[in-house]
Write a protein that holds these residues in place. Structure first.
Motif, PDB file in Angstrom:
ATOM      1  N   PRO A 101       0.819  -1.217   0.000  1.00 48.28           N
ATOM      2  CA  PRO A 101       0.000   0.000   0.000  1.00 48.28           C
ATOM      3  C   PRO A 101       0.851   1.264   0.000  1.00 48.28           C
ATOM      4  O   PRO A 101       1.958   1.290   0.556  1.00 48.28           O
ATOM      5  CB  PRO A 101      -0.804  -0.113   1.303  1.00 48.28           C
ATOM      6  CG  PRO A 101      -0.683  -1.526   1.748  1.00 48.28           C
ATOM      7  CD  PRO A 101       0.615  -2.037   1.200  1.00 48.28           C
ATOM      8  N   LYS A 102       0.340   2.298  -0.615  1.00 55.64           N
ATOM      9  CA  LYS A 102       1.002   3.602  -0.598  1.00 55.64           C
ATOM     10  C   LYS A 102       1.234   4.060   0.836  1.00 55.64           C
ATOM     11  O   LYS A 102       2.275   4.650   1.149  1.00 55.64           O
ATOM     12  CB  LYS A 102       0.139   4.620  -1.353  1.00 55.64           C
ATOM     13  CG  LYS A 102       0.719   6.019  -1.411  1.00 55.64           C
ATOM     14  CD  LYS A 102      -0.206   6.947  -2.197  1.00 55.64           C
ATOM     15  CE  LYS A 102       0.298   8.372  -2.208  1.00 55.64           C
ATOM     16  NZ  LYS A 102      -0.606   9.277  -2.967  1.00 55.64           N
ATOM     17  N   SER A 103       0.299   3.768   1.715  1.00 51.10           N
ATOM     18  CA  SER A 103       0.422   4.178   3.118  1.00 51.10           C
ATOM     19  C   SER A 103       1.637   3.539   3.781  1.00 51.10           C
ATOM     20  O   SER A 103       2.272   4.138   4.659  1.00 51.10           O
ATOM     21  CB  SER A 103      -0.851   3.827   3.891  1.00 51.10           C
ATOM     22  OG  SER A 103      -1.108   2.429   3.830  1.00 51.10           O
ATOM     23  N   ALA A 104       1.988   2.315   3.381  1.00 51.60           N
ATOM     24  CA  ALA A 104       3.158   1.644   3.953  1.00 51.60           C
ATOM     25  C   ALA A 104       4.444   2.332   3.503  1.00 51.60           C
ATOM     26  O   ALA A 104       5.398   2.463   4.287  1.00 51.60           O
ATOM     27  CB  ALA A 104       3.176   0.176   3.541  1.00 51.60           C
ATOM     28  N   ILE A 105       4.472   2.785   2.249  1.00 49.56           N
ATOM     29  CA  ILE A 105       5.637   3.511   1.742  1.00 49.56           C
ATOM     30  C   ILE A 105       5.770   4.846   2.464  1.00 49.56           C
ATOM     31  O   ILE A 105       6.859   5.234   2.907  1.00 49.56           O
ATOM     32  CB  ILE A 105       5.518   3.724   0.227  1.00 49.56           C
ATOM     33  CG1 ILE A 105       5.444   2.373  -0.498  1.00 49.56           C
ATOM     34  CG2 ILE A 105       6.709   4.534  -0.300  1.00 49.56           C
ATOM     35  CD1 ILE A 105       5.123   2.473  -1.977  1.00 49.56           C
TER      36      ILE A 105
END
Length: 211
Positions: free
Chosen positions: A36-40
């Motif tokens: 997920p983008k949130s993890a990046i």
């Protein structure tokens, strides 16, 4: 007069989507599953997180910046879509008119910073530009800030950043910290904290207090 030290990504340059897109493409080319983008975003902003492990599934990454070895991916996406936040160039011009000493301290590789700043026509405003290299630790280690302060002419210094790594670097260096909450990336009507700004005029007004 004051010394003002800026972070780059997320502070001057709206580049977080570029970083996320580059990481996604690297993972695709390495045949790794999507994350997920949130993890990046969490890895980029959070001290102590091993970005190379999260992004590339690489243990014991030998470089201080996760961009080393993958420069072509980041260069491609920065050139495609990175932009200055609204009013950044005008803000830097005002700072130089006031004779502020301006420095840049970024966790990006040292040799990649000036070309990025030149592409956006803001390199000329900085008296010192420093990034990670084999001899310089990444933020939140205060090594970059210490190096700048040793070469800065004024007694009062301020660090301007956008995440916890920046905040902790300023705290470790024992200098005031201002936090970017630009309107372009913070669409919610958030109540700003005392050290947060959402526009160039708000930032300039905060910097004046330290003159």
């Amino acid at each position: 007069m004051i010394n003002v030290i800026f972070d780059m990504d997320g502070t001057l340059l709206n580049s977080e989507d570029c970083i996320c897109a580059a990481v996604a493409e690297i993972r695709q080319d390495k045949q790794l599953p999507k994350i997920p983008k949130s993890a990046i975003q969490h890895a980029i902003h959070t001290p102590g997180v091993d970005c190379a492990k999260v992004f590339y599934d690489i243990d014991n990454f030998p470089h201080r910046s996760y961009k080393v070895g993958f420069e072509s991916y980041f260069k491609k996406h920065y050139e495609q879509s990175a932009t200055l936040f609204e009013g950044v160039r005008e803000m830097l011009q005002t700072c130089k008119t006031k004779n502020y000493f301006l420095a840049l301290a970024s966790n990006a590789p040292q040799e990649k910073l000036k070309p990025i700043l030149q592409r956006h026509n803001i390199a000329e405003y900085f008296d010192i530009i420093i990034g990670t290299n084999p001899n310089i630790e990444s933020k939140p280690n205060p090594m970059m800030i210490y190096f700048i302060l040793q070469n800065a002419p004024f007694k009062q210094s301020v660090f301007v950043g956008n995440c916890l790594k920046d905040e902790e670097a300023a705290k470790n260096a024992k200098i005031p910290y201002l936090q970017a909450k630009w309107k372009e990336v913070n669409t919610k009507n958030q109540i700003l904290q005392k050290n947060e700004f959402s526009s160039k005029d708000e930032l300039l007004a905060m910097l004046e207090r330290y003159e």
